[in-house]
Design an enzyme around this catalytic site. Structure first.
Site, short mmCIF file in Angstrom:
data_model
loop_
_atom_site.label_atom_id
_atom_site.label_comp_id
_atom_site.label_asym_id
_atom_site.label_seq_id
_atom_site.Cartn_x
_atom_site.Cartn_y
_atom_site.Cartn_z
N LYS A 219 0.84 -1.20 0.00
CA LYS A 219 0.00 0.00 0.00
C LYS A 219 0.88 1.25 0.00
O LYS A 219 1.59 1.52 0.95
CB LYS A 219 -0.90 0.05 1.24
CG LYS A 219 -1.86 1.24 1.17
CD LYS A 219 -2.54 1.54 2.48
CE LYS A 219 -1.76 2.50 3.35
NZ LYS A 219 -1.68 3.86 2.83
N THR B 96 7.36 6.83 13.60
CA THR B 96 7.51 5.96 14.76
C THR B 96 6.16 5.74 15.43
O THR B 96 5.85 4.64 15.89
CB THR B 96 8.53 6.57 15.74
OG1 THR B 96 9.82 6.53 15.11
CG2 THR B 96 8.61 5.81 17.04
N GLU B 97 5.33 6.77 15.42
CA GLU B 97 4.02 6.66 16.04
C GLU B 97 3.19 5.53 15.40
O GLU B 97 2.66 4.66 16.10
CB GLU B 97 3.31 8.01 15.86
CG GLU B 97 2.03 8.14 16.62
CD GLU B 97 1.24 9.38 16.18
OE1 GLU B 97 1.81 10.22 15.43
OE2 GLU B 97 0.07 9.48 16.55
N GLU C 219 10.91 0.66 9.50
CA GLU C 219 11.91 1.70 9.27
C GLU C 219 11.20 3.00 9.62
O GLU C 219 10.32 3.43 8.89
CB GLU C 219 12.37 1.63 7.82
CG GLU C 219 13.77 2.14 7.65
CD GLU C 219 13.76 3.61 7.35
OE1 GLU C 219 13.81 4.39 8.34
OE2 GLU C 219 13.67 3.99 6.18
N CYS D 5 13.61 10.33 6.55
CA CYS D 5 13.65 9.79 7.90
C CYS D 5 15.02 9.96 8.52
O CYS D 5 15.16 10.16 9.71
CB CYS D 5 13.25 8.32 7.88
SG CYS D 5 14.13 7.40 6.63
N GLU E 117 10.81 15.10 15.68
CA GLU E 117 11.05 14.98 14.25
C GLU E 117 10.08 15.90 13.51
O GLU E 117 8.86 15.74 13.60
CB GLU E 117 10.85 13.53 13.79
CG GLU E 117 11.18 13.34 12.33
CD GLU E 117 10.99 11.91 11.85
OE1 GLU E 117 10.03 11.25 12.27
OE2 GLU E 117 11.81 11.45 11.03
#
Lengths: 279, 322, 506
Positions: C212, C266-267, C286, C320, C416
């Site tokens: 996706k 990360t969330e 990742e 990232c 971030e």
């Protein structure tokens, strides 16, 4: 009259009682007779062990691989010296035959030696120089993850336990080992092996206690980077994985034998370093 | 290159700083300028600008007064008037006047001829000097070379640094020679100092030699003689531009830049201009502060200018071949 | 300092007779501005509507729902794209399972490689088309999609194609087998490249795929489906389903997915890890980062400044591993800042399709708002700088900027941003630099700038980051493993190490 033993925890190279003051009795395998009383680690003991492991990792992780190999080999020597104690203990508390007990001790000593030999070799087997398409030198090397919690809840086998400890340790990780109900008494002689092998204090810590009480804290402790799970209860495994997402723990189920290089590299991070090539 | 202490005339010492340069990073940045796409109006501007910055050069053993005379004609009037007329007729409008080049650059023995043709014009007369290209003559003869060149009418001196001294670490000698030449040039002639980057090879050395030359009084620093195996590249020019920038920040004096050798096409020239624009900035984008040491470049610039006007490509025969 | 040598010299003033006239510059010309140099859009035909790619065919979503994908440089819709519901996801997973059972696990390793080689080649052939489409849908400069995203995506297929029949050499002595169906969810910052990073190793190791793409950048992944068809990849080996978070959630939690691979925040990564914690699905993640770029006083300073600029402003900072925290040795911070400002002034912001654009559009309105919010917070935490340049009047754009003298505890040095925003802190000793660099829950990347080799190696060995760029930054290669420590995720992508994520190794 024999002196009744009290087995204490092994944290930061010391042998403390549980801060909670709790202990529980272990019986001989076939009777109600008490083999020893053993300290029952609490959440706070776990925390103290992780703190000790943090200190221990700094020395152990930055030692030369050759040095780590020497110390792991020294463990084999010390374990050999305690063979009768180990055999006796396994027979007394597990009720296994003399032959089986000796076999397990042989395997444990073999594992120390095997991973001593691996401590300065897995790097070359798992590292790489990456042929990148440009004027750069790029290489990938293993780096220990840091502090690993090792849960030994079920499928107890002394050889497997040592194999799991030594493989995780060989790369420079420090360990907090939680010994479950099957053979907690092994803590005593095993800790003595570690305490007399020039292992930096805190590099391996041993706890006994009730996993059900400790695992939520293992799962959620932010300093523990990885968990090696030798336990049958997938509920607990899944719960540790779930709690472990708080700091993205690497949780590795480890009930069966695996490829020994993988046993090491499951507990390292790979670091890729780039540098330009040019005068 | 470690920092070096240099004695300066009139007493005192200066430090030529240690300033490391990473080759790969420099090359990457230099290559990024080749990715700029300069089109239409800005391309035409850049072509005219580049043309005005050319030091039209002939530095051959076979140079004769006849050759130099023709070169001076081309320098003064790069485009034959007949050709201009023909183009203007074809496109039905005037084209922007084609400027003269910045300078003609010759060997010392051709100065007299060049001076005869250039005197009183806007085109400067540059002479290579100090035993160009190798610099391998005793110091007194090298200075004599410079004095004579100025006397004969050179308005710009393109000297070479003493690579013998430089490569064995005698930076004082290199410095003193530049200072002595600068003394002779005084305000009679502009001094361009050629580092011969192809012989220094490392960017650390190029950076160091740039600073040393600027401290010694260079008005311009120049990459190369055109006689080495590697001459001007975007990357070594970038190293020098960054030295010029830092020298300006530190000392408050603007120094010019001249890449020379190997710049043959208009496309390359525009890449250099892009680089100057995006490093030192527009202030340096004039013939006063930036030059190209080149010969065949000129015709390619003319061809590209005509292409911009007409949409057609021309070959060299439509221009004069000198 | 002294001596006459330092005096400014003036050239001899002579009477000059201008020949032919002097240079006339136009006001819009070279010195002032580069004329527009747009890449032509005509190479790519964007369809008005895109369907799901299931079992080798473009398939309408069962619920018949579609959503729009926007060109972030104009804010206008480019096309509409099918939204896959749970039942569409189920069809896609079934197709992948069927393909795994019936074809992909049956064909020879050599033939698997041949398909990947074909895909790589066709992608190279159609590179320009993909680059334009990527810049249209994502907003990144054509310079980057043309020179980085698309060539690297092709290189990934090419590299992994060669692995298919050599996997036994990668894991000598171990028994290896494919996992089955991989469910993969990728972000919007490198849409095609991330698809390649996910699909190439899956196929090389013998797995089939349901992928996706991000809801704001689905178009290149859908165009890639055409390549799968051209390459005659067996039906169902790769399925592309489009949709937002709900689609991704139903994919990763689908019972018949053996392997989950996710790249993103990360969330969301934590949510996915948590959602599948109660299964034996294999997972690679990742995730985010707040990577430090350490500049020592003995650095090659001009290259370090360039490295810091490329480290954070590449791809509008939507990276990232962006070097979003510059740690600069105090002794050089003043000159570093001066050079940084000067360099930033040269960054060209604007039309992503203009070949001279350095910084394109922020991918979405939401992301732009998020960046703006964090920049507002930052303004109370450090000295703000942004270059004196103009932004286009429409579309989602943000100037590159930095905050100087921020504390390690400041929001702008911990959170971030995923945008062109840099924080700058100083340090005094290498030990302090290492401590500060590691002072983050993330561990994705780091940069070191020093010309002293022994220092570089010491610092590199002590940085807790999966990728360490020394005297360079943001370099990627299919042969070089990439991935993070700690909260930056699990596992590696690329190189020999990336293969193990898609294999059972015993």
């Amino acid at each position: 009259m024999k002196v009744l033993k009290t087995i204490k925890l092994f944290i930061g190279g010391e042998f403390p009682r549980s801060e909670s003051g709790r202990s529980f009795p272990i019986n001989f395998h076939d009777s109600e007779k008490i083999y020893a009383n053993i300290a029952q680690a609490s959440r706070k003991d776990l925390r103290a062990a992780v703190e000790a492991a943090e200190v221990g990792q700094k020395s152990w992780g930055f030692m030369t691989a050759y040095n780590r190999a020497q110390i792991l080999y020294r463990m084999a020597e010390m374990a050999e010296g305690k063979r009768h104690e180990f055999v006796g203990l396994l027979k007394d508390t597990l009720g296994i035959s003399d032959k089986e007990a000796n076999k397990q001790v042989d395997e444990a000593i073999d594992a120390f030696i095997y991973y001593a030999g691996f401590a300065d070799k897995f790097q070359q087997m798992s590292a790489a120089v990456n042929p990148v398409a440009g004027p750069h030198h790029s290489f990938t090397t293993p780096d220990p993850v840091g502090i690993v919690a090792l849960i030994c809840e079920s499928h107890f086998d002394f050889g497997r336990l040592v194999s799991n400890i030594a493989s995780v340790s060989a790369s420079g990780n420090s360990l907090v080992v939680v010994l479950g109900p099957e053979c907690p008494a092994i803590l005593q002689p095993l800790a003595e092996v570690f305490a007399t092998s020039d292992l930096p204090k805190g590099a391996i810590n041993l706890l006994t206690g009730h996993l059900k009480e400790l695992y939520p804290h293992i799962g959620s402790h932010m300093e523990i980077r990885s968990v090696s799970c030798q336990n049958e209860d997938t509920e607990i495994l899944y719960e540790i994985k779930k709690l472990g997402t708080s700091n993205m723990k690497r949780v590795v189920p480890r009930y069966e034998n695996v490829d020994s290089l993988k046993a090491i590299t499951d507990f390292v991070e790979f670091k890729t370093v780039w540098h330009p090539i040019g005068t | 290159m470690p920092a070096a202490q240099i004695k300066v005339p009139g007493g005192g010492r200066i430090t030529i700083p240690h300033y490391p340069v990473d080759r790969v990073g420099t090359t990457e940045r230099a290559n990024s300028f080749t990715k700029r796409s300069i089109k239409t109006e800005s391309k035409l501007d850049a072509l005219y600008l580049a043309l005005s910055m050319v030091d039209l050069t002939t530095l051959e053993g076979s140079d004769t007064p006849g050759k130099v005379r023709q070169l001076c004609g081309k320098a003064l009037r790069p485009m034959p008037p007949a050709m201009v007329e023909q183009i203007e007729k074809e496109i039905g409008k005037k084209i922007r006047p084609i400027p003269s080049v910045a300078a003609v650059c010759v060997y010392p023995s051709q100065i007299a001829t060049a001076a005869k043709h250039l005197r009183g014009t806007s085109v400067e007369l540059a002479s290579v000097a100090t035993a160009f290209p190798s610099g391998q003559l005793p110091a007194d003869l090298k200075l004599e070379d410079v004095k004579r060149a100025i006397k004969l009418g050179a308005t710009e001196i393109d000297m070479v640094i003493n690579r013998d001294a430089f490569l064995r670490g005698d930076f004082q000698t290199v410095f003193d020679e530049v200072v002595a030449v600068k003394d002779i040039c005084s305000d009679e002639a502009h001094l361009k100092v050629i580092l011969e980057t192809g012989e220094l090879q490392t960017y650390d050395k190029i950076r160091f030699a740039s600073w040393l030359s600027m401290e010694a009084g260079a008005d311009f620093i120049k990459t190369s003689t055109g006689k080495a195996t590697e001459n001007a590249t975007l990357a070594n020019t970038l190293v020098m531009l960054q030295a010029i920038q830092d020298f300006y920040d530190d000392r408050g004096r603007m120094v010019g830049m001249k890449p020379a050798g190997g710049i043959r096409t208009a496309k390359q020239a525009i890449q250099y201009l892009v680089m100057v624009k995006e490093t030192l900035g527009n202030e340096w984008l004039t013939p006063q502060w930036f030059r190209f040491g080149a010969s065949v470049l000129l015709n390619d610039l003319l061809r590209q200018i005509m292409k911009q006007y007409t949409g057609r490509y021309f070959d060299n025969h439509y221009f004069s071949l000198d | 300092m002294g001596g006459r040598a330092l005096e400014t010299s003036t050239a001899k003033k002579k009477t000059k007779i201008p020949q032919n006239g002097t240079v006339v510059e136009t006001k819009s010309g070279f010195k002032y501005e580069y004329s527009p140099a747009p890449e032509s859009k005509s190479i790519v035909k964007i369809k008005p509507r895109y369907e799901l790619f299931i079992n080798g065919r473009f398939t309408k979503p069962i619920a018949g729902k579609y959503f729009k994908t926007i060109n972030p440089s104009t804010g206008e819709p480019l096309s509409e794209v099918a939204e896959a519901g749970a039942n569409d996801v189920d069809l896609a997973v079934k197709a992948a399972r069927n393909a795994y059972d019936k074809t992909w696990s049956k064909i020879s390793a050599k033939d698997r490689g041949r398909y990947l080689y074909r895909i790589a080649r066709i992608l190279q052939e159609r590179a320009r088309e993909f680059a334009v489409l990527e810049s249209l849908d994502n907003g990144k400069p054509i310079k980057e999609s043309r020179d980085v995203d698309i060539p690297l995506a092709a290189a990934h297929f090419f590299y992994h194609a060669g692995w298919t029949d050599k996997l036994n050499y990668a894991f000598p002595g171990a028994k290896i087998s494919a996992l089955g169906v991989a469910g993969q969810v990728i972000p919007w910052n490198f849409p095609l490249l991330m698809a390649a990073w996910k699909i190439a190793p899956s196929l090389a190791t013998g797995n089939t795929v349901v992928l996706k793409p991000a809801e704001t950048t689905p178009l290149t992944a859908l165009l890639l489906c055409e390549i799968f068809q051209q390459a005659e990849l067996p039906d169902g080996v790769v399925n592309i389903i489009t949709g937002a978070g709900a689609t991704g959630a139903s994919l990763v939690s689908h019972g018949d997915v053996n392997k989950v691979a996710f790249t993103g925040s990360t969330e969301v990564g934590k949510k996915i890890a948590s959602a599948i914690a109660g299964t034996n699905k294999r997972i690679t993640l990742e995730l985010g980062g707040k990577s430090a770029n350490i500049v020592f006083e003995d650095a090659a300073l001009d290259q370090a400044v360039e490295g810091v600029v490329q480290g954070i402003f590449f791809n509008q900072g939507h990276v990232c591993c962006a070097g979003s925290r510059a740690l600069v040795e105090e002794s050089i911070s003043e000159v570093f800042i001066k050079k940084l400002k000067r360099r930033m002034q040269q960054l060209r912001i604007g039309d992503p399709l203009d070949k001279n654009t350095d910084i394109g559009a922020i991918n979405s309105f939401e992301q732009l708002e998020k960046i703006k919010e964090l920049v507002e917070v930052g303004k109370s935490e450090g000295d703000f700088f942004e270059p004196n340049t103009r932004l286009p009047s429409k579309g989602y754009f943000h100037k590159p900027c930095f905050f100087n003298n921020v504390s390690a505890a400041a929001t702008i040095s911990r959170v971030e941003v995923f945008g062109p925003v840099l924080s700058v802190q100083t340090f005094r000793t290498p030990q302090e630099a290492i401590t500060k660099a590691n002072d983050t829950p993330y561990g994705l990347a780091a940069g070191i700038w020093s010309e002293k080799g022994s220092k570089v190696h010491e610092v590199a060995s002590k940085l807790k980051a999966g990728v360490v760029w020394a005297n360079t930054y943001n370099k990627f290669d299919p042969t070089a493993p990439f991935g993070g420590y700690y909260e930056s995720g699990f596992g590696r992508e690329g190189g020999i190490h990336g293969l193990s994520a898609y294999l059972e190794i015993k």
